[in-house]
Design a protein around this motif. Structure first.
Motif, short mmCIF file in Angstrom:
data_model
loop_
_atom_site.label_atom_id
_atom_site.label_comp_id
_atom_site.label_asym_id
_atom_site.label_seq_id
_atom_site.Cartn_x
_atom_site.Cartn_y
_atom_site.Cartn_z
N SER A 6 0.86 -1.11 0.17
CA SER A 6 -0.10 -0.02 -0.14
C SER A 6 0.83 1.10 -0.06
CB SER A 6 -0.73 0.01 1.29
OG SER A 6 -1.97 -0.61 1.17
N ALA A 8 0.59 4.90 1.12
CA ALA A 8 -0.44 5.62 2.03
C ALA A 8 0.11 6.99 2.72
CB ALA A 8 -1.11 4.63 3.06
N GLN A 10 -2.37 10.06 4.79
CA GLN A 10 -3.58 10.77 4.92
C GLN A 10 -3.55 12.09 4.34
OE1 GLN A 10 -2.28 9.92 7.43
NE2 GLN A 10 -2.86 10.91 9.41
N CYS A 125 -3.72 4.46 -2.12
CA CYS A 125 -4.71 4.69 -1.14
C CYS A 125 -5.12 6.06 -1.28
CB CYS A 125 -4.14 4.49 0.23
SG CYS A 125 -3.70 2.59 0.53
N THR A 133 -8.71 2.74 3.22
CA THR A 133 -7.29 2.71 3.55
C THR A 133 -7.18 1.39 4.29
OG1 THR A 133 -6.67 4.90 3.13
CG2 THR A 133 -5.45 3.63 4.60
#
Length: 255
Positions: A6, A8, A10, A125, A133
């Protein structure tokens, strides 16, 4: 069995999609059968590889409608690279998943069926720590975290690492941090160099040696639906991602 990674963070605008596209394309060019799953409702990885968002099946259908990955993937211009596209319909998946049985494992169940076909599977993501996620992290062997060389670079990274710990505790005991990747580096600024030191101190030995520079050609490539390796293979951005792919393969013992 393929390795699932992944990508990632945010925080938006840190280079997640750029990294997802260019690592996937770079590995495919080195003969690794690679799948990129676009799990961001904005669909930038989809358009960035020249694929229409008006697709019959997408990541939304995998999560919500029980469609198999094989039915949602399509090949792109790069040999050995497949894409599972997405579009804005994925934005509603968070709400629809809330009351679903096994909601955290929807993506994992589908990816597990495809792991013997691919050497590497990347998941781009969304810029949030919601159910999409969590699905991605529950399905992954590792998480790669792009961190931009700008003010507040580490803002939110602590929350992401807490989420990784929670996913490891409750959903996926084998999940590890693949590494932090420094992006948008400008060697001319004191700030970029300060951020590099800050990130290395925070992540210790889990930072990639390769640093991705600010590069106009790298920013332009997605609007032409191409990875940097085909758009401008001689650019600084292309050389940096090629170096990153080599470092990644060496770290993974050229699986």
């Amino acid at each position: 069995m393929g390795k699932v990674i992944s990508i990632a963070n945010q925080k938006g605008g840190v280079g997640k999609t750029t990294t997802a596209i260019n690592m996937a394309a770079g590995l495919a060019k080195k003969g690794k059968k690679t799948l990129l799953i676009d799990a961001d409702p904005q669909g930038n990885a989809t358009s960035g590889l020249g694929v229409s968002k008006n697709c019959q099946f997408s990541t939304y259908d995998i999560l919500i409608n029980d469609v198999e990955i094989f039915n949602a993937t399509q090949s792109v211009e790069i040999k050995n690279l497949d894409l599972c596209p997405t579009n804005l319909s994925l934005a509603g998946a968070e709400v629809e998943l809330v009351n679903s049985m096994g909601r955290e494992y929807r993506l994992k169940d589908k990816i597990d069926n495809a792991k013997d076909i691919y050497d590497y599977i990347f998941i781009d993501c969304p810029p949030s720590l919601g159910l999409i996620t969590i699905n991605a992290l529950a399905a992954s062997d590792s998480v790669l975290i792009p961190v931009q060389c700008e003010y507040f670079a580490l803002e939110g990274v602590g929350e992401l690492l807490k989420t990784v710990d929670l996913v490891r505790k409750y959903y996926n005991k084998k999940l590890v941090v693949e590494g932090a990747l420094l992006t948008m580096y400008d060697s001319r600024t004191k700030l970029s160099n300060q951020v590099v030191e800050q990130v290395k101190k925070f992540f210790e030995n889990r930072v990639f040696e390769t640093v991705i520079p600010r590069n106009v050609r790298l920013s332009e490539a997605p609007s032409y639906g191409e990875p940097i390796s085909t758009y401008d293979p001689l650019s600084k951005g292309a050389r940096s991602y090629d170096k990153l792919v080599k470092e990644f393969l060496k770290k993974n013992n050229d699986r």
